[in-house]
Design a protein around this motif. Structure first.
Motif, PDB file in Angstrom:
ATOM      1  N   ARG A  28       0.834  -1.206   0.000  1.00 22.06           N
ATOM      2  CA  ARG A  28       0.000   0.000   0.000  1.00 22.06           C
ATOM      3  C   ARG A  28       0.871   1.259   0.000  1.00 22.06           C
ATOM      4  O   ARG A  28       0.593   2.213  -0.711  1.00 22.06           O
ATOM      5  N   PHE A  29       1.930   1.255   0.806  1.00 16.08           N
ATOM      6  CA  PHE A  29       2.820   2.407   0.866  1.00 16.08           C
ATOM      7  C   PHE A  29       3.442   2.688  -0.498  1.00 16.08           C
ATOM      8  O   PHE A  29       3.414   3.821  -0.987  1.00 16.08           O
ATOM      9  N   TYR A  30       3.993   1.669  -1.141  1.00 15.56           N
ATOM     10  CA  TYR A  30       4.633   1.904  -2.438  1.00 15.56           C
ATOM     11  C   TYR A  30       3.627   2.229  -3.535  1.00 15.56           C
ATOM     12  O   TYR A  30       3.967   2.952  -4.481  1.00 15.56           O
ATOM     13  N   ALA A  31       2.411   1.771  -3.430  1.00 21.72           N
ATOM     14  CA  ALA A  31       1.377   2.195  -4.377  1.00 21.72           C
ATOM     15  C   ALA A  31       1.149   3.708  -4.229  1.00 21.72           C
ATOM     16  O   ALA A  31       1.000   4.425  -5.227  1.00 21.72           O
ATOM     17  N   LYS A  32       1.146   4.198  -2.997  1.00 21.61           N
ATOM     18  CA  LYS A  32       1.003   5.641  -2.759  1.00 21.61           C
ATOM     19  C   LYS A  32       2.205   6.410  -3.294  1.00 21.61           C
ATOM     20  O   LYS A  32       2.051   7.461  -3.918  1.00 21.61           O
ATOM     21  N   VAL A  33       3.394   5.899  -3.016  1.00 22.45           N
ATOM     22  CA  VAL A  33       4.607   6.567  -3.485  1.00 22.45           C
ATOM     23  C   VAL A  33       4.603   6.663  -5.008  1.00 22.45           C
ATOM     24  O   VAL A  33       4.897   7.711  -5.582  1.00 22.45           O
ATOM     25  N   VAL A  42      11.196   9.994  -8.661  1.00 20.75           N
ATOM     26  CA  VAL A  42      12.368   9.494  -7.930  1.00 20.75           C
ATOM     27  C   VAL A  42      12.323   7.974  -7.806  1.00 20.75           C
ATOM     28  O   VAL A  42      13.295   7.283  -8.112  1.00 20.75           O
ATOM     29  N   ILE A  43      11.203   7.435  -7.381  1.00 17.75           N
ATOM     30  CA  ILE A  43      11.128   5.992  -7.140  1.00 17.75           C
ATOM     31  C   ILE A  43      11.123   5.198  -8.449  1.00 17.75           C
ATOM     32  O   ILE A  43      11.788   4.174  -8.560  1.00 17.75           O
ATOM     33  N   ASP A  44      10.414   5.687  -9.458  1.00 17.52           N
ATOM     34  CA  ASP A  44      10.385   4.952 -10.726  1.00 17.52           C
ATOM     35  C   ASP A  44      11.766   4.909 -11.378  1.00 17.52           C
ATOM     36  O   ASP A  44      12.135   3.906 -11.981  1.00 17.52           O
ATOM     37  N   ASN A  45      12.529   5.980 -11.260  1.00 17.72           N
ATOM     38  CA  ASN A  45      13.884   5.993 -11.820  1.00 17.72           C
ATOM     39  C   ASN A  45      14.862   5.166 -10.991  1.00 17.72           C
ATOM     40  O   ASN A  45      15.857   4.672 -11.516  1.00 17.72           O
ATOM     41  N   ALA A  46      14.600   5.028  -9.715  1.00 20.08           N
ATOM     42  CA  ALA A  46      15.491   4.250  -8.852  1.00 20.08           C
ATOM     43  C   ALA A  46      15.262   2.745  -9.020  1.00 20.08           C
ATOM     44  O   ALA A  46      16.215   1.967  -8.976  1.00 20.08           O
ATOM     45  N   ILE A  47      14.031   2.347  -9.213  1.00 19.38           N
ATOM     46  CA  ILE A  47      13.706   0.921  -9.266  1.00 19.38           C
ATOM     47  C   ILE A  47      13.844   0.354 -10.675  1.00 19.38           C
ATOM     48  O   ILE A  47      14.299  -0.759 -10.863  1.00 19.38           O
ATOM     49  N   VAL A  48      13.450   1.082 -11.667  1.00 18.73           N
ATOM     50  CA  VAL A  48      13.559   0.731 -13.086  1.00 18.73           C
ATOM     51  C   VAL A  48      13.144  -0.713 -13.373  1.00 18.73           C
ATOM     52  O   VAL A  48      13.961  -1.562 -13.699  1.00 18.73           O
ATOM     53  N   ALA A  52       8.839  -6.141  -8.381  1.00 17.94           N
ATOM     54  CA  ALA A  52       8.631  -7.359  -7.586  1.00 17.94           C
ATOM     55  C   ALA A  52       9.821  -7.592  -6.655  1.00 17.94           C
ATOM     56  O   ALA A  52       9.650  -7.890  -5.471  1.00 17.94           O
ATOM     57  N   GLY A  53      11.022  -7.430  -7.169  1.00 15.98           N
ATOM     58  CA  GLY A  53      12.215  -7.600  -6.350  1.00 15.98           C
ATOM     59  C   GLY A  53      12.319  -6.554  -5.256  1.00 15.98           C
ATOM     60  O   GLY A  53      12.676  -6.857  -4.117  1.00 15.98           O
ATOM     61  N   HIS A  54      11.991  -5.311  -5.601  1.00 16.44           N
ATOM     62  CA  HIS A  54      12.056  -4.240  -4.604  1.00 16.44           C
ATOM     63  C   HIS A  54      11.050  -4.483  -3.478  1.00 16.44           C
ATOM     64  O   HIS A  54      11.395  -4.349  -2.306  1.00 16.44           O
ATOM     65  N   LEU A  55       9.833  -4.827  -3.833  1.00 18.22           N
ATOM     66  CA  LEU A  55       8.809  -5.072  -2.809  1.00 18.22           C
ATOM     67  C   LEU A  55       9.203  -6.250  -1.923  1.00 18.22           C
ATOM     68  O   LEU A  55       9.005  -6.201  -0.703  1.00 18.22           O
ATOM     69  N   ALA A  56       9.785  -7.289  -2.506  1.00 15.85           N
ATOM     70  CA  ALA A  56      10.247  -8.434  -1.703  1.00 15.85           C
ATOM     71  C   ALA A  56      11.347  -7.995  -0.732  1.00 15.85           C
ATOM     72  O   ALA A  56      11.341  -8.390   0.441  1.00 15.85           O
ATOM     73  N   TRP A  94       7.871  11.412   1.948  1.00 11.99           N
ATOM     74  CA  TRP A  94       7.992   9.948   2.039  1.00 11.99           C
ATOM     75  C   TRP A  94       7.510   9.462   3.404  1.00 11.99           C
ATOM     76  O   TRP A  94       6.697   8.541   3.507  1.00 11.99           O
ATOM     77  N   ILE A  95       8.008  10.097   4.452  1.00 12.57           N
ATOM     78  CA  ILE A  95       7.643   9.720   5.817  1.00 12.57           C
ATOM     79  C   ILE A  95       6.167  10.002   6.088  1.00 12.57           C
ATOM     80  O   ILE A  95       5.492   9.220   6.762  1.00 12.57           O
ATOM     81  N   ALA A  96       5.651  11.105   5.579  1.00 15.06           N
ATOM     82  CA  ALA A  96       4.227  11.415   5.774  1.00 15.06           C
ATOM     83  C   ALA A  96       3.349  10.319   5.171  1.00 15.06           C
ATOM     84  O   ALA A  96       2.365   9.893   5.786  1.00 15.06           O
ATOM     85  N   LEU A  97       3.693   9.842   3.979  1.00 14.31           N
ATOM     86  CA  LEU A  97       2.926   8.761   3.362  1.00 14.31           C
ATOM     87  C   LEU A  97       3.057   7.459   4.146  1.00 14.31           C
ATOM     88  O   LEU A  97       2.093   6.701   4.275  1.00 14.31           O
TER      89      LEU A  97
END
Length: 141
Positions: A28-33, A42-48, A52-56, A94-97
């Motif tokens: 849920r948190f990463y869906a919000k991010v 920022v997050i889309d460019n970092a994870i590329v 699935a691997g990042h969430l794990a 980030w922390i607020a979310l």
């Protein structure tokens, strides 16, 4: 305790939480991010593409971080410093979310445990981001 599950138990200082509850928090948190106009770039460019691997990895990190005993999670500061565009304002967002997501999913003792750990990490990140900015400013001719 998890608001959606009544099988969890533990003390107020170190509540127990199921892996399923942690997975809900992370997902849920990463869906919000990813849908946040300030953070999605920022997050889309970092994870590329390795969501699935990042969430794990994040589920494993929070499982270790919130456990009353057991392995300490790897320090996330270096990984977050590689995020292009990460700054103190984005960390605050980030922390607020994260806080919002914890409050939606968990009762107060468990939400507070997650927030306390997240605040400790955020403080390290704020310090590291400030030092990174200062180093760039002082190294520019």
């Amino acid at each position: 305790m998890d608001k959606n599950e009544d099988g969890s138990s533990g003390s107020a200082l170190a509540p127990r939480v199921s892996e399923e509850a942690i997975a809900r928090l992370v997902d849920r948190f990463y869906a919000k991010v990813r849908s946040d106009p300030q953070l999605e770039y920022v997050i889309d460019n970092a994870i590329v593409g390795d969501w699935a691997g990042h969430l794990a990895r994040m589920r494993a990190f929070w499982t270790a971080a919130i456990a009353p005993e057991g392995d300490s999670p790897k320090d996330p500061v270096d990984a977050h410093l590689r995020f292009d565009g990460m700054d103190r304002a984005l960390l605050t967002r980030w922390i607020a979310l994260f806080d919002e997501t914890c409050s939606e999913l968990f009762d107060e003792p468990l939400a507070a445990s997650f927030r306390m750990k997240a605040d400790q990490i955020a403080e390290k990140l704020r310090f590291a981001v400030s030092n990174k900015v200062q180093a760039r400013t002082h190294s520019t001719p």
